[in-house]
Design a protein around this motif. Structure first.
Motif, PDB file in Angstrom:
ATOM      1  N   PHE A 333       0.830  -1.290  -0.216  1.00  0.00           N
ATOM      2  CA  PHE A 333      -0.107  -0.027   0.049  1.00  0.00           C
ATOM      3  C   PHE A 333       0.633   1.232   0.041  1.00  0.00           C
ATOM      4  N   LYS A 334       1.804   1.518   1.102  1.00  0.00           N
ATOM      5  CA  LYS A 334       2.481   2.661   0.960  1.00  0.00           C
ATOM      6  C   LYS A 334       3.464   2.800  -0.311  1.00  0.00           C
ATOM      7  N   ASP A 335       3.950   1.811  -0.819  1.00  0.00           N
ATOM      8  CA  ASP A 335       4.585   2.201  -2.234  1.00  0.00           C
ATOM      9  C   ASP A 335       3.816   2.460  -3.287  1.00  0.00           C
ATOM     10  N   ARG A 336       2.612   1.716  -3.269  1.00  0.00           N
ATOM     11  CA  ARG A 336       1.963   2.160  -4.534  1.00  0.00           C
ATOM     12  C   ARG A 336       1.327   3.519  -4.239  1.00  0.00           C
ATOM     13  N   ILE A 337       0.922   4.248  -3.137  1.00  0.00           N
ATOM     14  CA  ILE A 337       0.202   5.453  -2.960  1.00  0.00           C
ATOM     15  C   ILE A 337       1.282   6.388  -3.250  1.00  0.00           C
ATOM     16  N   LYS A 338       2.612   6.323  -2.879  1.00  0.00           N
ATOM     17  CA  LYS A 338       3.786   7.293  -3.138  1.00  0.00           C
ATOM     18  C   LYS A 338       4.281   7.239  -4.461  1.00  0.00           C
ATOM     19  N   GLN A 339       4.184   6.020  -5.276  1.00  0.00           N
ATOM     20  CA  GLN A 339       4.426   6.118  -6.661  1.00  0.00           C
ATOM     21  C   GLN A 339       3.373   6.814  -7.434  1.00  0.00           C
ATOM     22  N   LYS A 340       2.275   6.633  -7.339  1.00  0.00           N
ATOM     23  CA  LYS A 340       0.990   7.272  -7.785  1.00  0.00           C
ATOM     24  C   LYS A 340       0.923   8.708  -7.389  1.00  0.00           C
ATOM     25  N   ASN A 341       1.559   9.107  -6.191  1.00  0.00           N
ATOM     26  CA  ASN A 341       1.179  10.416  -5.671  1.00  0.00           C
ATOM     27  C   ASN A 341      -0.257  10.562  -5.194  1.00  0.00           C
ATOM     28  N   ILE A 342      -0.870   9.708  -4.786  1.00  0.00           N
ATOM     29  CA  ILE A 342      -2.438   9.822  -4.478  1.00  0.00           C
ATOM     30  C   ILE A 342      -2.494   9.794  -2.910  1.00  0.00           C
ATOM     31  N   GLY A 343      -1.219   9.556  -2.159  1.00  0.00           N
ATOM     32  CA  GLY A 343      -1.715   9.367  -0.691  1.00  0.00           C
ATOM     33  C   GLY A 343      -0.410   9.910   0.014  1.00  0.00           C
TER      34      GLY A 343
END
Length: 504
Positions: A333-343
């Motif tokens: 979760f943390k990596d995905r939201i950081k990469q997409k700049n959504i969270g």
């Protein structure tokens, strides 16, 4: 000769959520009466926590009262609810009552060192109602300050006084004083549900209500136009003046010249997003949720169409100061939201006012602490409500009834965890340009205008309340500027409303 200087003594209950309203009140009083002497009293460590963020030019005096937590079976340094597990809260509440002799000594010294004609006013937290006895002893004016909302406070006190949940086996029941208000058991905190009138919690609040009946007036941290129902409930129960004096006096929203790394990251994230697109999530300074609830919330946030800032703490069952573990969130979760700049996940503290006033913030997923609701409304930000304790459930009721938000979940029982789909649905409902979302956002903007007008010096409702406090407590103006201000506001009051005490 000028009139003798007035001394106002403030006594907040030692808890983070109670500090802000009292500090805001001090700022309001000094804004309109710069000549006032204002002293805030509390326990030593709590005084130090208040002192550190005060601006260098603050005119607020701070006075510590001797307090040793160990004398009451509390951990060393535990001088605020933030230092304690919930199980020890009632021990702490009762320990604060035992500050009576120290507070009496402090007031006695003030009186003995002052002129006989020097007015003294004590403003105490509703959880420190015993201070009214000290006020009576020294013939001081006494005002109780209700730091929660009017509706939430009225329901909260009614539950403790009457225990209506004990009178029926039904899930829903009316309140004896306010039969039009129907409460669901899921809206009642567990320690209230477990109470029967003979337990320590019940006895404590019954004592505070007994003291409350002897006060001269009650200030409420709310706005007349925002909470007409709650204020009418309080005025039905209590026959002394009820003065709404909200919203809080917020500090300037300009960026600080010395930001922390977290604050820089938060502002940078907000700057990178579209206007009114970001969901801000915080459960307050002391609350968190169950691991299952945290997992479902994260899944729903990722599945929604809105970017978010989440002030996150270890879930229930972990120590609040433990290092946060990735296993409490969906895998990756943390990596995905950081990469997409959504969270953005924020561990610990966030500059809430700066987040709420940023143009990119579109809604607030809140535990419905009263300070958070007022701060949100001051900036026209709608609320996704998730109350977890105390009167937060009733604040959530008021938010929904006022049309400024929608309830996402309720409580911290595992059974109340919202599904991933429910999170997505509610977030998208409030954040997307649909009819319901627009209605909620428009209503929140209307409330922002109400908050802004409350302190209008030409007849704002909170300004009227403050003037009534000045007049009834014998805190009178001394300068030409103040006299002109009073004259202008009184004219507006006479034109717009009846100032008679019968209407209070």
């Amino acid at each position: 000769m000028g009139k003798p200087q007035v001394h106002v003594v403030l006594f907040p209950f030692p808890a983070q959520g109670h500090n802000s309203p009292f500090l805001s009140l001090a700022s309001r009083l000094h804004r309109y009466r710069p000549d006032l002497t204002i002293t805030l009293v509390s326990t030593p460590h709590h005084i130090n926590s208040i002192r550190s963020p005060l601006p260098p030019d603050s005119r607020l005096h701070l006075q510590s009262l001797p307090f040793n937590p160990a004398d009451h079976g509390l951990p060393a340094g535990a001088e605020s609810t933030a230092d304690l597990p919930v199980a020890q809260f009632i021990t702490f509440f009762k320990a604060i009552e035992l500050l009576y002799p120290a507070f009496d000594d402090f007031i006695s010294n003030l009186v003995s060192n002052a002129s006989d004609s020097t007015p003294l006013c004590i403003v105490s937290d509703s959880f420190c109602g015993w201070t009214v006895d000290v006020a009576r002893k020294y013939k001081a004016f006494h005002t109780t300050f209700l730091t929660m909302g009017a509706f939430g406070g009225a329901v909260f006190f009614s539950l403790w006084l009457n225990h209506p949940h004990r009178l029926t086996e039904k899930d829903q029941f009316p309140l004896p004083e306010y039969p039009e208000v129907i409460i669901d058991r899921s809206q009642v905190a567990r320690h209230i549900l477990a109470s029967d009138g003979t337990d320590e919690w019940s006895q404590f609040f019954k004592r505070q209500l007994m003291f409350l009946n002897n006060t001269d007036a009650v200030m409420v941290n709310t706005v007349e136009e925002f909470e007409p129902l709650g204020l009418s409930m309080l005025r039905k129960t209590f026959k002394f003046p009820i003065w709404p004096i909200g919203p809080p006096l917020a500090p300037a929203s300009e960026p600080s010249s010395s930001k922390s790394d977290d604050e820089n990251a938060i502002i940078a994230f907000l700057d990178s997003q579209l206007p009114a697109s970001v969901l801000y999530i915080s459960f307050g300074s002391q609350n968190t949720i169950q691991p299952k609830q945290m997992m479902h919330l994260a899944q729903g946030l990722e599945g929604s169409s809105s970017p978010f800032i989440w002030v996150i703490r270890p879930p229930i069952g972990s120590h609040p100061k433990d290092e946060f573990k990735d296993e409490w969130l969906p895998n990756g979760f943390k990596d995905r939201i950081k990469q997409k700049n959504i969270g953005l996940l924020v561990h610990g503290w966030a500059p809430q006012l700066k987040v709420l006033c940023h143009k990119s913030t579109g809604a607030f997923l809140s535990h419905c602490g009263w300070n958070s609701i007022l701060e949100s409304m001051c900036h026209g930000i709608p609320i996704l409500a998730w109350p977890v304790n105390a009167e937060q459930f009733f604040n959530s009721m008021m938010v929904v009834k006022s049309g400024v938000g929608i309830e996402l979940a309720r409580g911290v029982m595992e059974s109340s965890a919202p599904t991933k789909e429910k999170v997505e649905e509610v977030v998208n409902l409030v954040m997307s340009p649909n009819a319901k979302g627009m209605e909620i956002r428009n209503r929140a903007m209307e409330c922002r205008d109400v908050m802004n007008k409350a302190w209008d010096e030409e007849g704002g409702s909170s300004m009227k309340s403050l003037l009534q406090f000045f007049q009834l407590s014998n805190i009178q103006g001394q300068t030409g500027d103040w006299d002109a201000l009073v004259a202008g506001v009184v004219v507006a009051v006479i034109k717009g409303t009846d100032m008679s005490m019968e209407n209070q």
